[in-house]
Design a protein around this motif. Sequence first.
Motif, PDB file in Angstrom:
ATOM      1  N   PRO A  76       0.732  -1.104   0.032  1.00  0.00           N
ATOM      2  CA  PRO A  76      -0.174   0.213   0.110  1.00  0.00           C
ATOM      3  C   PRO A  76       1.097   1.339   0.130  1.00  0.00           C
ATOM      4  CG  PRO A  76      -0.428  -1.418   2.024  1.00  0.00           C
ATOM      5  CD  PRO A  76       0.663  -1.987   1.194  1.00  0.00           C
ATOM      6  N   PRO A  77       0.534   2.515  -0.201  1.00  0.00           N
ATOM      7  CA  PRO A  77       1.057   3.899  -0.108  1.00  0.00           C
ATOM      8  C   PRO A  77       2.001   3.968   0.915  1.00  0.00           C
ATOM      9  CG  PRO A  77      -1.287   4.299  -0.809  1.00  0.00           C
ATOM     10  CD  PRO A  77      -1.135   2.698  -0.581  1.00  0.00           C
ATOM     11  N   VAL A  78       3.184   4.038   0.851  1.00  0.00           N
ATOM     12  CA  VAL A  78       4.272   4.102   1.883  1.00  0.00           C
ATOM     13  C   VAL A  78       4.005   5.465   2.850  1.00  0.00           C
ATOM     14  CG1 VAL A  78       5.504   2.167   0.838  1.00  0.00           C
ATOM     15  CG2 VAL A  78       6.210   4.749   0.606  1.00  0.00           C
ATOM     16  N   SER A  79       5.014   5.268   3.695  1.00  0.00           N
ATOM     17  CA  SER A  79       4.670   6.391   4.814  1.00  0.00           C
ATOM     18  C   SER A  79       4.637   7.808   4.530  1.00  0.00           C
ATOM     19  CB  SER A  79       5.766   6.268   5.991  1.00  0.00           C
ATOM     20  OG  SER A  79       7.097   6.828   5.283  1.00  0.00           O
ATOM     21  N   GLY A  80       5.132   8.074   3.298  1.00  0.00           N
ATOM     22  CA  GLY A  80       5.032   9.758   2.857  1.00  0.00           C
ATOM     23  C   GLY A  80       3.722   9.924   1.870  1.00  0.00           C
ATOM     24  N   GLY A  81       3.058   8.755   2.000  1.00  0.00           N
ATOM     25  CA  GLY A  81       1.863   8.744   1.031  1.00  0.00           C
ATOM     26  C   GLY A  81       1.956   8.631  -0.500  1.00  0.00           C
ATOM     27  N   CYS A  82       2.939   8.319  -1.083  1.00  0.00           N
ATOM     28  CA  CYS A  82       3.287   8.153  -2.424  1.00  0.00           C
ATOM     29  C   CYS A  82       3.000   6.518  -2.799  1.00  0.00           C
ATOM     30  CB  CYS A  82       4.697   8.824  -3.099  1.00  0.00           C
ATOM     31  SG  CYS A  82       4.658  10.660  -2.561  1.00  0.00           S
ATOM     32  N   PRO A  84       4.854   3.825  -4.763  1.00  0.00           N
ATOM     33  CA  PRO A  84       6.415   3.921  -5.622  1.00  0.00           C
ATOM     34  C   PRO A  84       6.243   3.434  -6.838  1.00  0.00           C
ATOM     35  CG  PRO A  84       6.221   2.428  -3.416  1.00  0.00           C
ATOM     36  CD  PRO A  84       4.929   3.076  -3.743  1.00  0.00           C
TER      37      PRO A  84
END
Lengths: 84, 143
Positions: A76-82, A84
């Motif tokens: 799922p979207p990683v910690s910064g929200g983007c 990959p």
Amino acid sequence: MTVRIRFFAALRERAGASEAARELPEGTTVGSLWEALRREHPPLGAYGARIAFAVNQEYVDSARVLQDNDEVALIPPVSGGCVP
Amino acid sequence: MFEITDQPIDAARLANAVVRPGAGAIVTFLGTTREHNAGRAVILLEYEAYPEMAIREMHRIADEARHRFGVEGVAMVHRTGVVRIGETSVGIAVSAAHRAAAYEASRHCIDRLKEIVPIWKKEHYEGGEVWIGPQQGGPPAAA
């Protein structure tokens, strides 16, 4: 062939498990595996964000053909929200 | 030094890991838990990682930083589990001959970490909890 699927974060909660082993026909792509999981398990099917895929800890796209003993991670979207 | 840990992050240890005889500057970045986010009162953050892949991606980012900015040492540590208000979730130290490269590389490393390293953040706020990511573009939903 058998692959090991890893679920993380929101997908782990929806799958109810952090990992699963699965038998697949030769030639199965990552994308088709994900679509099958979504069909079989409505909480995954309802997940609205675009996910990324990794095989053996490297990012791949959905067209990647799986091989015996591959580890497939659904990301799922990683910690910064983007995504990959 | 590239680590995923469930223990508190030691900033001094991070900086010491990048000391080099050729470096005149060390820049350390720490990400900490903030008490508010998007109009919500945050109680704590909880992090989850895919550790084997996260460490590989950290190495990749460090290689990028060395090639692009010419920095010498790079160290990264990310914490998993509960990280409370004011506590550190991520630490990055870079060393370089001169400070301009160290500042730029430090910024690059945290920006890239947030793009590609497989680590997820769950915000526990007053009224619920939510995984942070673009799917939460609207009002927060319960997990």
